[in-house]
Design an enzyme around this catalytic site. Structure first.
Site, PDB file in Angstrom:
ATOM      1  N   HIS A 298       0.913  -1.266   0.039  1.00 27.80           N
ATOM      2  CA  HIS A 298       0.081  -0.033  -0.135  1.00 27.80           C
ATOM      3  C   HIS A 298       0.911   1.455   0.018  1.00 27.80           C
ATOM      4  CE1 HIS A 298       0.862   0.370   4.451  1.00 27.80           C
ATOM      5  NE2 HIS A 298       0.507  -0.816   4.446  1.00 27.80           N
TER       6      HIS A 298
HETATM    7  P1  TYD Z   1      -1.072  -2.306   7.969  1.00 30.61           P
HETATM    8  O1  TYD Z   1      -0.774  -0.756   8.093  1.00 30.61           O
HETATM    9  O2  TYD Z   1      -1.941  -2.675   6.827  1.00 30.61           O
HETATM   10  O3  TYD Z   1       0.158  -3.341   8.346  1.00 30.61           O
HETATM   11  P2  TYD Z   1       1.282  -3.641   7.194  1.00 30.61           P
HETATM   12  O4  TYD Z   1       1.332  -2.353   6.343  1.00 30.61           O
HETATM   13  O5  TYD Z   1       2.633  -3.924   8.053  1.00 30.61           O
HETATM   14  O6  TYD Z   1       0.646  -4.921   6.549  1.00 30.61           O
HETATM   15  O7  TYD Z   1      -1.908  -2.725   9.193  1.00 30.61           O
HETATM   16  C1  TYD Z   1      -2.505  -3.854   9.467  1.00 30.61           C
HETATM   17  C2  TYD Z   1      -3.702  -3.608  10.436  1.00 30.61           C
HETATM   18  O8  TYD Z   1      -3.165  -3.032  11.731  1.00 30.61           O
HETATM   19  C3  TYD Z   1      -4.777  -2.595   9.732  1.00 30.61           C
HETATM   20  O9  TYD Z   1      -6.008  -3.373  10.109  1.00 30.61           O
HETATM   21  C4  TYD Z   1      -4.831  -1.583  10.650  1.00 30.61           C
HETATM   22  C5  TYD Z   1      -4.279  -1.909  11.873  1.00 30.61           C
HETATM   23  N1  TYD Z   1      -3.191  -0.808  12.591  1.00 30.61           N
HETATM   24  C6  TYD Z   1      -3.535  -0.178  13.524  1.00 30.61           C
HETATM   25  O10 TYD Z   1      -4.643  -0.197  14.149  1.00 30.61           O
HETATM   26  N2  TYD Z   1      -2.510   0.999  13.886  1.00 30.61           N
HETATM   27  C7  TYD Z   1      -1.475   1.194  13.515  1.00 30.61           C
HETATM   28  O11 TYD Z   1      -0.710   1.996  13.943  1.00 30.61           O
HETATM   29  C8  TYD Z   1      -1.247   0.320  12.443  1.00 30.61           C
HETATM   30  C9  TYD Z   1       0.205   0.548  11.830  1.00 30.61           C
HETATM   31  C10 TYD Z   1      -1.874  -0.524  11.807  1.00 30.61           C
END
Ligand code: TYD
Length: 132
Positions: free
Chosen positions: A50
């Site tokens: 993303h």
């Molecule tokens: P995501 O940012 O997609 O993680 P990555 O990029 O490592 O794959 O986040 C995964 C899940 O965690 C998503 O449902 C949102 C939640 N999340 C939070 O609630 N707070 C945060 O600070 C982060 C980074 C993620």
């Protein structure tokens, strides 16, 4: 990819062990509003895929190793992180994924913004349209 950069952090070496630190706007070019970390990643799994409209990040391999794959809309580049005193600065509007996590990899991610679902761009084609 001119705005992305690997930043070497200060290191203090002592017989008692080594120490590295980061200060907002001093070693990294933003004020840190949030930190999260990624750990216990099963073999073969990846994270991310993303971009953010506004959020900027600084990613450090506190332990173990992993790759960060970045795409700025024109080119893709892979950065391998494996030292706790090097980090990768990722500006907003860069598509990013993380993969190739080693056993016991611990990824610390410092962010310029609080978590906001609305800040995410999940569709690569939409991302391309936005940056081109
Ligand atoms: P995501 O940012 O997609 O993680 P990555 O990029 O490592 O794959 O986040 C995964 C899940 O965690 C998503 O449902 C949102 C939640 N999340 C939070 O609630 N707070 C945060 O600070 C982060 C980074 C993620």
């Amino acid at each position: 990819m001119k705005t992305v950069k690997i930043i070497r952090l200060p290191q203090l070496f002592e017989e008692r062990g080594n120490l590295t630190f980061i200060e907002s706007n001093e070693h990294i070019p933003f004020h840190v509003k949030r930190a999260h970390w990624i750990y216990d990643v099963p073999g073969g799994e990846y994270r991310g895929s993303h971009a953010y409209k506004k959020n900027r990040e600084f990613i450090i391999a506190l332990s173990g190793s992993f790759d960060v794959i970045l795409h700025d809309g024109k080119t893709e580049k892979k950065y391998s992180l494996n030292r706790s005193y090097f980090g990768l600065y990722v500006p907003h509007l860069i598509w990013r994924s993380m993969d190739n996590f080693s056993t016991n990899a611990l990824a610390l991610v410092l962010s310029s913004e609080c978590y906001n679902e609305e800040d995410y761009i999940w569709d690569f084609d939409k991302f391309l349209k936005l940056v081109q």
